[in-house]
Write a protein that holds these residues in place. Structure first.
Motif, PDB file in Angstrom:
ATOM      1  N   ASN A 103      -2.183 -23.383  15.317  1.00 22.89           N
ATOM      2  CA  ASN A 103      -1.856 -22.038  14.854  1.00 22.89           C
ATOM      3  C   ASN A 103      -2.350 -21.022  15.880  1.00 22.89           C
ATOM      4  OD1 ASN A 103      -4.726 -21.740  14.292  1.00 22.89           O
ATOM      5  ND2 ASN A 103      -4.342 -22.903  12.417  1.00 22.89           N
ATOM      6  N   ALA A 104      -2.058 -19.760  15.628  1.00 23.43           N
ATOM      7  CA  ALA A 104      -2.424 -18.713  16.581  1.00 23.43           C
ATOM      8  C   ALA A 104      -3.935 -18.543  16.684  1.00 23.43           C
ATOM      9  CB  ALA A 104      -1.761 -17.395  16.187  1.00 23.43           C
ATOM     10  N   GLU A 105      -4.643 -18.824  15.601  1.00 21.01           N
ATOM     11  CA  GLU A 105      -6.100 -18.697  15.631  1.00 21.01           C
ATOM     12  C   GLU A 105      -6.707 -19.683  16.626  1.00 21.01           C
ATOM     13  OE1 GLU A 105     -10.186 -19.611  14.893  1.00 21.01           O
ATOM     14  OE2 GLU A 105      -8.567 -20.970  14.314  1.00 21.01           O
ATOM     15  N   GLN A 106      -6.158 -20.903  16.686  1.00 22.53           N
ATOM     16  CA  GLN A 106      -6.649 -21.869  17.660  1.00 22.53           C
ATOM     17  C   GLN A 106      -6.321 -21.424  19.081  1.00 22.53           C
ATOM     18  OE1 GLN A 106      -5.657 -25.955  16.896  1.00 22.53           O
ATOM     19  NE2 GLN A 106      -6.900 -26.039  15.036  1.00 22.53           N
ATOM     20  N   GLY A 192      12.955 -11.450  26.949  1.00 24.78           N
ATOM     21  CA  GLY A 192      11.845 -10.653  27.455  1.00 24.78           C
ATOM     22  C   GLY A 192      11.191  -9.821  26.376  1.00 24.78           C
ATOM     23  N   ARG A 193      11.408 -10.224  25.128  1.00 27.33           N
ATOM     24  CA  ARG A 193      10.869  -9.477  23.990  1.00 27.33           C
ATOM     25  C   ARG A 193      10.139 -10.413  23.033  1.00 27.33           C
ATOM     26  NH1 ARG A 193      15.963  -5.706  21.908  1.00 27.33           N
ATOM     27  NH2 ARG A 193      16.689  -4.989  23.964  1.00 27.33           N
ATOM     28  N   GLU A 194       9.387  -9.790  22.113  1.00 24.45           N
ATOM     29  CA  GLU A 194       8.783 -10.530  21.012  1.00 24.45           C
ATOM     30  C   GLU A 194       9.525 -10.191  19.728  1.00 24.45           C
ATOM     31  OE1 GLU A 194       6.596 -12.786  21.383  1.00 24.45           O
ATOM     32  OE2 GLU A 194       6.087 -12.371  23.483  1.00 24.45           O
ATOM     33  N   PRO A 195       9.765 -11.197  18.856  1.00 23.79           N
ATOM     34  CA  PRO A 195      10.423 -10.883  17.588  1.00 23.79           C
ATOM     35  C   PRO A 195       9.521 -10.033  16.706  1.00 23.79           C
ATOM     36  CG  PRO A 195       9.631 -13.150  17.593  1.00 23.79           C
ATOM     37  CD  PRO A 195       9.428 -12.621  18.984  1.00 23.79           C
ATOM     38  N   THR A 196      10.139  -9.120  15.982  1.00 24.81           N
ATOM     39  CA  THR A 196       9.371  -8.243  15.099  1.00 24.81           C
ATOM     40  C   THR A 196       9.285  -8.789  13.676  1.00 24.81           C
ATOM     41  OG1 THR A 196      11.397  -6.972  14.666  1.00 24.81           O
ATOM     42  CG2 THR A 196       9.931  -6.187  16.425  1.00 24.81           C
ATOM     43  N   ILE A 307       2.609 -19.527  32.664  1.00 22.87           N
ATOM     44  CA  ILE A 307       2.633 -19.332  31.212  1.00 22.87           C
ATOM     45  C   ILE A 307       1.205 -19.061  30.749  1.00 22.87           C
ATOM     46  CG2 ILE A 307       3.448 -20.257  29.009  1.00 22.87           C
ATOM     47  CD1 ILE A 307       5.010 -22.363  30.610  1.00 22.87           C
ATOM     48  N   PRO A 308       0.776 -17.822  30.763  1.00 25.56           N
ATOM     49  CA  PRO A 308      -0.600 -17.519  30.371  1.00 25.56           C
ATOM     50  C   PRO A 308      -0.834 -17.835  28.895  1.00 25.56           C
ATOM     51  CG  PRO A 308       0.672 -15.504  30.616  1.00 25.56           C
ATOM     52  CD  PRO A 308       1.531 -16.608  31.127  1.00 25.56           C
ATOM     53  N   LEU A 309      -2.072 -18.017  28.530  1.00 27.83           N
ATOM     54  CA  LEU A 309      -2.401 -18.363  27.144  1.00 27.83           C
ATOM     55  C   LEU A 309      -1.972 -17.278  26.166  1.00 27.83           C
ATOM     56  CD1 LEU A 309      -5.872 -20.159  27.112  1.00 27.83           C
ATOM     57  CD2 LEU A 309      -3.690 -20.997  26.225  1.00 27.83           C
ATOM     58  N   GLU A 310      -1.911 -16.042  26.627  1.00 26.13           N
ATOM     59  CA  GLU A 310      -1.438 -14.980  25.741  1.00 26.13           C
ATOM     60  C   GLU A 310      -0.008 -15.241  25.293  1.00 26.13           C
ATOM     61  OE1 GLU A 310      -4.977 -13.434  27.778  1.00 26.13           O
ATOM     62  OE2 GLU A 310      -3.204 -14.549  28.443  1.00 26.13           O
ATOM     63  N   ASP A 311       0.803 -15.835  26.189  1.00 25.26           N
ATOM     64  CA  ASP A 311       2.173 -16.190  25.836  1.00 25.26           C
ATOM     65  C   ASP A 311       2.182 -17.324  24.812  1.00 25.26           C
ATOM     66  OD1 ASP A 311       5.206 -15.913  27.068  1.00 25.26           O
ATOM     67  OD2 ASP A 311       4.781 -17.922  26.309  1.00 25.26           O
ATOM     68  N   ALA A 312       1.306 -18.315  25.010  1.00 22.65           N
ATOM     69  CA  ALA A 312       1.203 -19.421  24.054  1.00 22.65           C
ATOM     70  C   ALA A 312       0.764 -18.911  22.690  1.00 22.65           C
ATOM     71  CB  ALA A 312       0.226 -20.467  24.578  1.00 22.65           C
ATOM     72  N   ARG A 313      -0.171 -17.976  22.685  1.00 25.66           N
ATOM     73  CA  ARG A 313      -0.617 -17.396  21.412  1.00 25.66           C
ATOM     74  C   ARG A 313       0.529 -16.668  20.721  1.00 25.66           C
ATOM     75  NH1 ARG A 313      -5.020 -12.791  21.939  1.00 25.66           N
ATOM     76  NH2 ARG A 313      -3.258 -11.887  23.090  1.00 25.66           N
ATOM     77  N   ALA A 314       1.340 -15.944  21.483  1.00 22.85           N
ATOM     78  CA  ALA A 314       2.476 -15.230  20.898  1.00 22.85           C
ATOM     79  C   ALA A 314       3.482 -16.207  20.290  1.00 22.85           C
ATOM     80  CB  ALA A 314       3.143 -14.359  21.961  1.00 22.85           C
ATOM     81  N   ASN A 315       3.706 -17.344  20.966  1.00 17.96           N
ATOM     82  CA  ASN A 315       4.625 -18.343  20.419  1.00 17.96           C
ATOM     83  C   ASN A 315       4.081 -18.930  19.121  1.00 17.96           C
ATOM     84  OD1 ASN A 315       7.223 -19.179  21.669  1.00 17.96           O
ATOM     85  ND2 ASN A 315       6.481 -21.236  21.184  1.00 17.96           N
ATOM     86  N   MET A 316       2.768 -19.212  19.090  1.00 18.08           N
ATOM     87  CA  MET A 316       2.143 -19.724  17.872  1.00 18.08           C
ATOM     88  C   MET A 316       2.199 -18.686  16.762  1.00 18.08           C
ATOM     89  SD  MET A 316       1.191 -22.863  18.533  1.00 18.08           S
ATOM     90  CE  MET A 316       0.757 -22.915  16.815  1.00 18.08           C
ATOM     91  N   ASN A 317       2.098 -17.420  17.146  1.00 15.47           N
ATOM     92  CA  ASN A 317       2.169 -16.345  16.159  1.00 15.47           C
ATOM     93  C   ASN A 317       3.510 -16.359  15.437  1.00 15.47           C
ATOM     94  OD1 ASN A 317       0.317 -14.394  15.269  1.00 15.47           O
ATOM     95  ND2 ASN A 317       1.527 -12.752  16.167  1.00 15.47           N
ATOM     96  N   MET A 319       5.441 -19.020  15.073  1.00 21.60           N
ATOM     97  CA  MET A 319       5.484 -20.208  14.223  1.00 21.60           C
ATOM     98  C   MET A 319       4.678 -20.009  12.944  1.00 21.60           C
ATOM     99  SD  MET A 319       5.651 -23.516  16.736  1.00 21.60           S
ATOM    100  CE  MET A 319       4.513 -23.011  18.010  1.00 21.60           C
ATOM    101  N   ASP A 320       3.546 -19.334  13.046  1.00 24.37           N
ATOM    102  CA  ASP A 320       2.773 -19.015  11.843  1.00 24.37           C
ATOM    103  C   ASP A 320       3.612 -18.185  10.871  1.00 24.37           C
ATOM    104  OD1 ASP A 320       0.619 -20.325  12.945  1.00 24.37           O
ATOM    105  OD2 ASP A 320      -0.546 -18.512  13.382  1.00 24.37           O
ATOM    106  N   ALA A 321       4.344 -17.211  11.411  1.00 23.67           N
ATOM    107  CA  ALA A 321       5.171 -16.346  10.567  1.00 23.67           C
ATOM    108  C   ALA A 321       6.321 -17.128   9.937  1.00 23.67           C
ATOM    109  CB  ALA A 321       5.713 -15.181  11.391  1.00 23.67           C
ATOM    110  N   ILE A 322       6.888 -18.083  10.675  1.00 21.33           N
ATOM    111  CA  ILE A 322       7.968 -18.915  10.148  1.00 21.33           C
ATOM    112  C   ILE A 322       7.479 -19.727   8.954  1.00 21.33           C
ATOM    113  CG2 ILE A 322       9.380 -20.961  10.663  1.00 21.33           C
ATOM    114  CD1 ILE A 322       9.714 -19.760  13.507  1.00 21.33           C
ATOM    115  N   LEU A 323       6.320 -20.339   9.079  1.00 15.28           N
ATOM    116  CA  LEU A 323       5.762 -21.122   7.977  1.00 15.28           C
ATOM    117  C   LEU A 323       5.455 -20.235   6.772  1.00 15.28           C
ATOM    118  CD1 LEU A 323       3.381 -23.480   9.982  1.00 15.28           C
ATOM    119  CD2 LEU A 323       5.557 -24.089   8.897  1.00 15.28           C
ATOM    120  N   GLN A 324       4.962 -19.042   7.045  1.00 18.47           N
ATOM    121  CA  GLN A 324       4.659 -18.108   5.953  1.00 18.47           C
ATOM    122  C   GLN A 324       5.932 -17.674   5.247  1.00 18.47           C
ATOM    123  OE1 GLN A 324       2.329 -14.702   7.172  1.00 18.47           O
ATOM    124  NE2 GLN A 324       2.681 -13.615   5.247  1.00 18.47           N
TER     125      GLN A 324
END
Length: 337
Positions: A103-106, A192-196, A307-317, A319-324
């Motif tokens: 998850n994004a927390e990890q 080049g964007r993040e989903p809202t 691929i910086p870790l900030e990008d990985a965190r955004a991707n996990m973010n 996925m967290d929202a999808i599960l929610q």
């Protein structure tokens, strides 16, 4: 004399090593010294198989080797965060199989470990450095499809093996973490964007408990991206990018072949209203070798990793929202990071 090669060790004898280790060993700026297992016999068999000089009879033994600069982690998902942190605390850089964590927390904890130790940690999304995806992004940025309006995709395979780790919910199994993450990262990369916000439906296997089918809608501030994934459907993968003037179709978006060119279908509307289609070929390459080279060169140069870790965190973010969303039955707005 400046160092020009990163010496790698592999933490675990996972099946994906068959695709990764040999290309990594032959890649520019890389050499793979050895592989570790909790069982000496497995480590030796893997070292022999891949032509490596050293077999470590424990993960700790690999981390104690002063010649190892970086570690590739192909362990089960629930072990990614723990061993990535242990690696950087031992002074090693880390290329970790996706997902970077559960998850994004990890992912956030890994960012803290990176900052504390000064060692690189990168999620091994080999697609993100493959030339075909760099080409897709450049075509969209150049206006080849006009204004990008929609993204559609799918990634599926069939696996009902009860002993496969991907069907074990307790250790991070399931389709979203395994393959659903790919349409997410490529959609983010190309737009080049993040989903809202996201909306999702998920079907879980009644025996395994893992998500075996998911359908997702992501809103990238007006660009809609939809995809489905499944671990119990015939093998299939495709991504398409639809704009006001054309469409790009990625023929083999994720498991790109290393023995023949990859292809993009570019469909564009002419001034007479007719769609003209042409295939664009990208030269033969190995995406695992490219990923290892790019990461190694970043370490050697001290430059920002691809691929910086900030990008990985955004991707996990996401996925967290999808599960929610799937659990609540409602759309979920993604928090700002």
């Amino acid at each position: 004399m400046a160092k020009d090669t990163i010496v790698w060790g592999v933490l675990g004898t996972a099946k994906i090593n068959d695709k990764v280790v040999v290309p990594m060993h032959a890649a520019a700026a890389c050499t793979v010294k050895g592989i570790a297992s909790r069982t000496a016999g497995k480590a030796q068999a893997a070292a022999t198989k891949y032509g490596l000089s050293t077999a470590y009879d424990s993960y700790e033994a690999l981390l104690a080797d002063p010649e190892i600069d970086a570690v590739y982690i192909p362990l089960p998902n629930h072990l990614h965060m723990e061993w990535a942190i242990r690696c950087v605390e031992a002074g090693k850089h880390v290329l970790c199989e996706k997902p970077i964590g559960l998850n994004a927390e990890q992912a956030e904890r890994l960012i803290d470990a990176r900052d504390r130790t000064g060692r690189y940690i990168q999620e091994a999304f080999m697609v993100r450095t493959h030339p075909q995806w760099i080409k897709v992004r450049s075509l969209v940025e150049e206006g080849a499809v006009g204004d990008l309006m929609a993204v559609t995709g799918a990634f599926t395979f069939y696996n009902v093996n009860p002993h496969d780790i991907r069907n074990n919910v307790e250790i991070g199994g399931g389709g979203l973490l395994d393959i659903g993450c790919y349409p997410i990262t490529t959609s983010r990369f190309v737009t080049g964007r993040e989903p809202t916000r996201v909306a999702a439906f998920i079907n879980r296997d009644p025996s395994f408990g893992v998500d075996r089918l998911g359908s997702v809608l992501m809103d990238f501030d007006g660009i809609h991206a939809t995809f489905f994934y499944s671990t119990q459907i015939h093998n299939y993968q495709r991504m398409q990018f639809h704009g006001t003037k054309g469409r790009i179709e990625v023929e083999i978006p994720f498991n790109a072949p290393n023995d023949r060119p990859t292809r993009l279908l570019l469909s564009q509307r002419t001034s007479t209203g007719v769609n003209e289609e042409r295939w664009l070929e990208l030269p033969v390459c190995d995406q695992y070798a490219i990923a290892a080279t790019v990461f190694s060169e970043a370490i050697l140069s001290g430059n920002r990793q691809a691929i910086p870790l900030e990008d990985a965190r955004a991707n996990m973010n996401v996925m967290d929202a999808i599960l929610q969303s799937a659990q609540s039955g409602a759309e979920v707005f993604i928090r700002e990071i």
